[in-house]
Design an enzyme around this catalytic site. Structure first.
Site, short mmCIF file in Angstrom:
data_model
loop_
_atom_site.label_atom_id
_atom_site.label_comp_id
_atom_site.label_asym_id
_atom_site.label_seq_id
_atom_site.Cartn_x
_atom_site.Cartn_y
_atom_site.Cartn_z
CG HIS A 75 -2.01 -0.99 1.18
ND1 HIS A 75 -3.18 -0.83 1.88
CD2 HIS A 75 -2.14 -2.16 0.51
CE1 HIS A 75 -3.97 -1.85 1.65
NE2 HIS A 75 -3.36 -2.69 0.82
CD GLU A 77 -1.95 4.93 3.08
OE1 GLU A 77 -3.04 5.52 3.14
OE2 GLU A 77 -1.77 3.90 2.39
CB CYS A 105 -6.67 0.30 4.59
SG CYS A 105 -5.00 -0.40 4.70
CB CYS A 108 -2.21 2.10 5.82
SG CYS A 108 -1.77 1.26 4.28
#
Length: 178
Positions: A75, A77, A105, A108
């Site tokens: 992801h 981040e 999310c 993250c």
């Protein structure tokens, strides 16, 4: 049709945003948004990007690379946090701000709390993401359940043996607390 009430509400929201964020912070977010759009256009991954800023400078960038790397943890981040920590030679983001193109999310968010930045800014919401089939609500629901009630069976085994590692950590003179 916009009503006066809607206009006033939108105007108040915009006014509050301007009062709580600086011109530089909005520019940093625009860079994260630009990267998220570029990521879609190049086909590298989902419409997500993050940047990390320290002392007014971008020190790390990350985009979603899940589909191009077959890595469910890739992801934006996470990528940005990994890069920033390498640059800072630290596992904490002291004095840093994260600018994410979307509300983080659960994975993250956990990484962000472990990294301990000073502040997080986001543009799109988790509801916006859900509308394009990036819906994390089931993960939030799973986290709230007792272990025995989760959809993926989870069974604790060999607990006593595993405690040896925790004991070794507790007694280690070389440990670094975090």
């Amino acid at each position: 049709m916009k009503t006066l009430e809607n206009y006033d509400s939108e105007h108040e929201t915009m006014k509050n945003e301007i009062q709580t964020t600086s011109k530089d912070q909005r520019q940093f977010m625009r860079e994260a948004i630009r990267l998220s759009i570029e990521n879609v256009q190049t086909g590298r991954g989902g419409p997500f990007a993050a940047i990390i800023v320290k002392d007014g400078n971008i020190i790390a960038r990350g985009t979603n690379l899940v589909s191009s790397t077959n890595d469910p943890t890739a992801h934006a981040e996470i990528a940005a946090i990994r890069e920033a920590c390498k640059i800072l030679n630290s596992f904490q983001l002291d004095g840093c701000e994260i600018f994410s193109s979307c509300e983080p999310c659960p994975m993250c968010l956990g990484a962000i709390y472990w990294a301990r930045p000073e502040k997080v800014f986001y543009a799109n919401t988790k509801q916006d993401a859900a509308e394009i089939n990036f819906d994390d609500s089931f993960i939030y629901e799973e986290l709230a359940k007792q272990v025995d009630d989760r959809d993926i069976p989870m069974t604790q085994i060999v607990h006593e043996e595993a405690l040896a590692a925790f004991k070794a950590w507790k007694e280690s003179p070389n440990k670094i607390d975090y």
